[in-house]
Design a protein around this motif. Structure first.
Motif, mmCIF file in Angstrom:
data_model
loop_
_atom_site.group_PDB
_atom_site.id
_atom_site.type_symbol
_atom_site.label_atom_id
_atom_site.label_comp_id
_atom_site.label_asym_id
_atom_site.label_seq_id
_atom_site.Cartn_x
_atom_site.Cartn_y
_atom_site.Cartn_z
ATOM 1 N N GLN A 1 0.823 -1.208 0.000
ATOM 2 C CA GLN A 1 0.000 0.000 0.000
ATOM 3 C C GLN A 1 0.854 1.254 0.000
ATOM 4 N N VAL A 2 1.951 1.233 0.763
ATOM 5 C CA VAL A 2 2.857 2.382 0.780
ATOM 6 C C VAL A 2 3.495 2.567 -0.591
ATOM 7 N N ALA A 3 3.888 1.464 -1.221
ATOM 8 C CA ALA A 3 4.507 1.527 -2.548
ATOM 9 C C ALA A 3 3.567 2.153 -3.574
ATOM 10 N N ARG A 4 2.261 2.008 -3.361
ATOM 11 C CA ARG A 4 1.264 2.538 -4.291
ATOM 12 C C ARG A 4 0.697 3.883 -3.842
ATOM 13 N N HIS A 5 1.245 4.462 -2.793
ATOM 14 C CA HIS A 5 0.696 5.698 -2.238
ATOM 15 C C HIS A 5 0.595 6.766 -3.329
ATOM 16 N N PRO A 6 -0.569 7.418 -3.469
ATOM 17 C CA PRO A 6 -0.753 8.389 -4.562
ATOM 18 C C PRO A 6 0.167 9.604 -4.490
ATOM 19 N N ASP A 7 0.697 9.909 -3.307
ATOM 20 C CA ASP A 7 1.585 11.072 -3.170
ATOM 21 C C ASP A 7 3.056 10.715 -3.302
ATOM 22 N N ARG A 8 3.339 9.453 -3.531
ATOM 23 C CA ARG A 8 4.729 9.008 -3.643
ATOM 24 C C ARG A 8 5.367 9.618 -4.892
ATOM 25 N N PRO A 9 6.635 10.056 -4.819
ATOM 26 C CA PRO A 9 7.280 10.606 -6.024
ATOM 27 C C PRO A 9 7.355 9.576 -7.132
ATOM 28 N N HIS A 10 7.124 10.032 -8.347
ATOM 29 C CA HIS A 10 7.085 9.161 -9.506
ATOM 30 C C HIS A 10 8.319 9.357 -10.378
ATOM 31 N N ALA A 11 8.394 8.620 -11.473
ATOM 32 C CA ALA A 11 9.584 8.630 -12.330
ATOM 33 C C ALA A 11 9.946 10.033 -12.790
ATOM 34 N N THR A 12 8.961 10.813 -13.219
ATOM 35 C CA THR A 12 9.270 12.161 -13.708
ATOM 36 C C THR A 12 9.803 13.053 -12.599
ATOM 37 N N ASP A 13 9.419 12.800 -11.348
ATOM 38 C CA ASP A 13 9.960 13.574 -10.234
ATOM 39 C C ASP A 13 11.453 13.294 -10.070
ATOM 40 N N TYR A 14 11.840 12.026 -10.177
ATOM 41 C CA TYR A 14 13.252 11.663 -10.066
ATOM 42 C C TYR A 14 14.040 12.223 -11.247
ATOM 43 N N ILE A 15 13.469 12.138 -12.432
ATOM 44 C CA ILE A 15 14.152 12.654 -13.616
ATOM 45 C C ILE A 15 14.343 14.166 -13.501
ATOM 46 N N ASP A 16 13.300 14.878 -13.094
ATOM 47 C CA ASP A 16 13.392 16.336 -12.968
ATOM 48 C C ASP A 16 14.454 16.755 -11.954
ATOM 49 N N ALA A 17 14.572 15.985 -10.867
ATOM 50 C CA ALA A 17 15.486 16.359 -9.792
ATOM 51 C C ALA A 17 16.923 15.892 -10.033
ATOM 52 N N LEU A 18 17.094 14.741 -10.673
ATOM 53 C CA LEU A 18 18.429 14.146 -10.783
ATOM 54 C C LEU A 18 19.096 14.340 -12.142
ATOM 55 N N ILE A 19 18.307 14.591 -13.181
ATOM 56 C CA ILE A 19 18.853 14.638 -14.537
ATOM 57 C C ILE A 19 18.828 16.065 -15.075
ATOM 58 N N GLU A 20 19.993 16.574 -15.400
ATOM 59 C CA GLU A 20 20.101 17.911 -15.986
ATOM 60 C C GLU A 20 19.999 17.816 -17.511
ATOM 61 N N ASP A 21 19.492 18.886 -18.098
ATOM 62 C CA ASP A 21 19.394 18.970 -19.566
ATOM 63 C C ASP A 21 18.659 17.770 -20.162
ATOM 64 N N PHE A 22 17.613 17.316 -19.488
ATOM 65 C CA PHE A 22 16.889 16.145 -19.983
ATOM 66 C C PHE A 22 16.159 16.476 -21.277
ATOM 67 N N THR A 23 16.385 15.639 -22.279
ATOM 68 C CA THR A 23 15.726 15.801 -23.575
ATOM 69 C C THR A 23 14.910 14.551 -23.861
ATOM 70 N N PRO A 24 13.583 14.635 -23.770
ATOM 71 C CA PRO A 24 12.763 13.434 -24.002
ATOM 72 C C PRO A 24 12.814 12.986 -25.451
ATOM 73 N N LEU A 25 12.775 11.677 -25.645
ATOM 74 C CA LEU A 25 12.743 11.078 -26.970
ATOM 75 C C LEU A 25 11.462 10.252 -27.079
ATOM 76 N N ALA A 26 10.755 10.414 -28.173
ATOM 77 C CA ALA A 26 9.425 9.820 -28.280
ATOM 78 C C ALA A 26 9.347 8.770 -29.381
ATOM 79 N N GLY A 27 8.409 7.829 -29.206
ATOM 80 C CA GLY A 27 8.039 6.908 -30.261
ATOM 81 C C GLY A 27 8.892 5.663 -30.376
ATOM 82 N N ASP A 28 8.279 4.617 -30.941
ATOM 83 C CA ASP A 28 8.988 3.352 -31.150
ATOM 84 C C ASP A 28 9.426 3.181 -32.596
#
Length: 318
Positions: free
Chosen positions: A61-88
């Motif tokens: 339940q804690v792992a699924r907590h709605p207020d838990r930081p998500h992937a984009t939160d980690y990327i925004d905080a840890l990765i500088e100059d992030f450039t998203p790449l889209a599509g397969d």
């Protein structure tokens, strides 16, 4: 407003009383600092006691907590100059899987993550973190791109599993997951995967066939969700707590079984109570694990990674 889980109700009541006393102070100028202090100490003590003895189901339940930081939160905080790449480059861009290039502490890296979304609109947009085949094919494309340019791969996994819809199966869901796992195993660059929330089934492994697998303290990682397991074994999802115990899905269990390489402690009460501190601690651990890996050549990395997963099978834990 803070969201409280079912087992946190006593804590919620205390924190509610604290907030009421604070409002009383603001409205009438009454000094209730001593009473607020006592209640705060009591709430902290109860929080510490509660989180010291969480059951596997409560950790889920804690792992699924709605207020838990998500992937984009980690990327925004840890990765500088992030450039998203889209599509397969074959069908579409699946927003459940986010990825792109950036810099982690000055080093160019490729980043992947499963994003659940923070509110109703973003959850629908990201399909609640459940990727379709094109999401895994995007992940495969970016891992291969990382290999060509010599970029270490960092992934942040938080998914209940791959999307189970008919259209996903029609477009080759299983094959796409298998190809993504293969790309991870064959990548000639360092690869560190972190389970930041829920790591469910092949949908999680597709982004976690890595040199080092890290889990946050209250994250879970399993071949199936507790509810799914309970429905299959007992035909009763109410048995989810029993299934969670049997699945050995907690970070402590998996570390003891040598299925993950490191566990990062979370702040008291879970990552959602101090997202900044959690992200910073994870960043430090990733940095520590990455440094020795960047000294190895591609052939050595692939051979060690292959042996790592083969040994899991030999030991009988998977």
């Amino acid at each position: 407003m803070r969201h409280f889980l079912d087992f946190e109700k006593p804590i919620a009541e205390l924190e509610g009383k604290i907030e009421e006393l604070r409002r009383t102070t603001d409205a009438g100028g009454i000094d209730v600092a001593d009473e607020v202090g006592k209640l705060r100490d009591k709430a902290q003590s109860l929080l510490k006691t509660t989180y010291a003895k969480l059951t596997p189901w409560q950790k889920a339940q804690v792992a699924r907590h709605p207020d838990r930081p998500h992937a984009t939160d980690y990327i925004d905080a840890l990765i500088e100059d992030f450039t998203p790449l889209a599509g397969d480059r074959a069908y579409a861009d699946d927003l459940a899987v986010v990825g792109g290039m950036g810099r982690f502490r000055g080093r160019a890296v490729m980043v992947l993550g499963t994003e659940r979304g923070h509110d109703t609109d973003s959850r629908v947009k990201h399909n609640f973190g459940m990727a379709r085949p094109e999401g895994y094919r995007k992940a495969k494309r970016l891992m291969e791109l990382a290999g060509r340019f010599g970029l270490p791969i960092l992934s942040f996994v938080d998914t209940a599993g791959a999307f189970p819809g008919i259209e996903a199966e029609a477009r080759g869901q299983a094959e796409a997951i298998a190809r993504s796992i293969e790309a991870g195993l064959e990548a000639p660059v360092p690869f560190i995967a972190t389970i930041i929330g829920e790591g469910g089934s092949g949908g999680a492994i597709a982004l976690a066939a890595a040199d080092r697998i890290v889990m946050l303290e209250h994250a879970i990682y399993s071949v199936i969700s507790p509810e799914g397991c309970a429905s299959i074994l007992w035909r009763d999802s109410a048995q989810a707590a029993t299934a969670a115990e049997a699945l050995k899905l907690t970070a402590d269990d998996l570390r003891k079984l040598n299925l993950v390489d490191a566990v990062v402690p979370e702040p008291l009460g879970g990552a959602h109570r101090d997202a900044i501190g959690t992200i910073a601690a994870l960043g430090e651990r990733i940095s520590e694990l990455l440094e020795p890996l960047v000294e190895l050549d591609g052939a050595t990395l692939r051979a060690r990674r292959r042996e790592k997963f083969l040994e899991m099978g030999r030991s009988g834990v998977i």
